[in-house]
Design a protein around this motif. Sequence first.
Motif: not given
Length: 621
Positions: A55, A110, A114, A169
Motif C-alpha cells: 500500500l 495489495r 487484502v 484497504s
Amino acid sequence: MNDGSTPTPNTTAPRAADAAAAPAAPAKGTLAALRGLLPFLRPYRRQFVLAGIALLVAAGATLAIPYAFKQMIDHGFGAAAGNASPHNVNATFLALFGVATVLGVATAARFYMVSWLGERVTADIRSAVYGHVVGQSPEFFETTRTGEVLSRLTTDTTLIQTVVGTSISLALRNTLLFAGGLAMLFVTSARLTSIILGLLVLTVVPIVLYGRRVRKLSRDSQDRIADASALAGEILNAMPTVQAFTHERIEARRFGASVEGAFATAMRRIRARSVLTMLAIVLVFGAIVFVLWLGAHAVLEGSMTGGDLGQFILYASIVSGAIGALSEVMGEAQRAAGAAERLLELLAVRSSIQDPARARALPARAAGGAALQLAGVDFSYPSRPESAALAQLDLDVRPGETVAIVGPSGAGKTTLFQLLLRFYDPQAGAIRLDGVDIRDLPLHTLRGAIGIVPQDTVIFSADALENIRYGRADATDAEVIAAAKLAAAHEFIERLPEGYRSFLGERGVRLSGGQRQRIAIARALLKNPPLLLLDEATSALDAESERLVQAALEAAMVGRTTLIIAHRLATVQRADRIIVMEDGRIVETGTHASLVALGGIYANLAALQFHNVQVTAAAQA
C-alpha cells in the motif's frame, strides 16, 4: 415428545438477559463496533504488514506522478528548457512508465493480500459464530429464530468481508493519498492549501452528522433482511403442514410483505447514502474549484509557474478523489458496523450451562449400567418462572434397572430427560450420575454417558450409514450395520436403492415415521451408553415393527440403566419399576401389577387404554 411442560418457542430476537454473563456488547458507533473485529484480525499481522508495504509503495508511486508532470511542464515546455526540451520530455515519460510499473505491481500485491485477508477473516468469523451458537443451551433457541442466525452467518459476514477485503484497504490507501497529497499541496502553495483546508473543515461537519443517520438505517436494513430469512426458513421447514392447510398463497403474501418491508428500509438507507455521497462530492469539489480559480489568477500574476499550478491541480485532484473515496468507504463501514454489532451480540451471548471450573471424572464403572439419583429437584423453565415443571422430585435408579415413566401430558416427563442431559440446570436440588453431581462433570463426559431415542427423530441430509454413525463417529461400517440389525432397521435399509449409501433426504423425507425412529434407535445402540433414555421410542411403529424393536430394545437394555417415557402402557409392563408423574411430582411407584391393584392414576390410564384396545379388536373382528 412434548408433554406440555416444554415451552413453545417464540420468535423474538435474542434478549438482553441472555447475555447477562457475557462481555459487554459494543457501544453504539462505527469505530466501537468494528473494533470488536480486532481479535479476528490479530492472528494475521504478517499479512497486514505485507499489504501495508504494498500500500505504501502504491501510494508513493501515485504521489510521484504530479511531480513528474511539473518537471515536464517547467523543463520540457517552459522558456528555460531550451535545446534540452526533447531530452527532458523523454526522460519524464520514461520515468512515468517506471512509476506506472511500480504502481501496477504494488497494487496487484495489495489486492491479493487484502482479498486473502477478507476471505480468511470472514471464514474465521463464520466458524466462530457457528461454533458459539451450537454450544448454546436450549434456552437460547427458545428466543432466537434459526433463520435470523443464518442471516447473520451469511449476509452480515459478507458485509464484513467487503470491509476487511476491500474497504479497509481503500480507506488506508486514500488516507495515505490524502495525507501525502495534502503535504505536497503545502509544498506547492501554502497559501492556497490553507484556504482549501478551511473550506474542507466546513464541509466535513455536515457529512459526519448525516453519516450517523446512514449507520442507523444500515442496521435497520440488516434486521429486516434477517426477519425475512427467518420467516422463509420457518415456512420451508413446515411445507407439508402449509400445503395440507392450503396456505401457500397466504405464506407467499406474508413473505412478500416481509421482503417489501426490507426493500423499503433498504431504500431509505440508499437514499440517505446517496445524499451523503452528493454532499461529499459537491461540497469538497466546490471548495477545490474555488481554490484552483485563485491559483489560475496567481499564474496570470506571475506568482506561480505553470508547472506549480499543474502540480497543485493534480495533487488537489488526488486529495479530492481520496475524500470522495473515503466517503464511499464510510458508507460501507456504516453497513458493516451494523453487521458487526449483530455478530458481536451473538458472540456475546453466554450459555447458562457451562463446563465446571473444576471438572470431575466419572468413577470406574463395573458392568451393569449407571446409577442415577435425583434429590429434591425443583425446576421452572426460564420463559415460565412462575410455573413449576418439576417440584421436590426424588428418584433413585439402581445400575442396570429399567424404570418406566408415565403420566398425563404436562406431568414433567420430558423435562426430566432435559435435566438429565443438562440442557437446563434445576433451581434447587441435585442430580447425580454414579454418585457425581452432573454439574461437576464436563458436558461431553455427561452426555457421552447418555443415549437418547427422542420421539421426534432428527435425520440429517446424509446417507443411512452416516446417520446411524452419528451415534459414534469412529464406528466401523460393520458396527453400524450390527446396530441397525439390533434396531430392526437393516432390512428396510438394504431395500433402499443404494442400501446403506442411500441418501435419506432433508429431515429424512424419504423414510416413513417408523423407519426414521428405527434409525434413531440404531444410533443410540451404536453409542452403547451406560444410561439409555427412551422417549416414546416405539410410538411411530406399526405392530410388527414394534414387536421387532421391542425385542431389540429389551436386548439392548441388558447391562445398562434405562429410563422409558411411554404413553402406550403395553411398552412398559415389563419394566423393573414404573413411576407415575403428575404436575411435576412422582405420585405413584411400583410394578404394573401393584399399580393396577392400587387403583390410582396408573390404574385409570391402564383401564382406559386396554379398554380401547379391546373395543378396537372387537370392531375389527
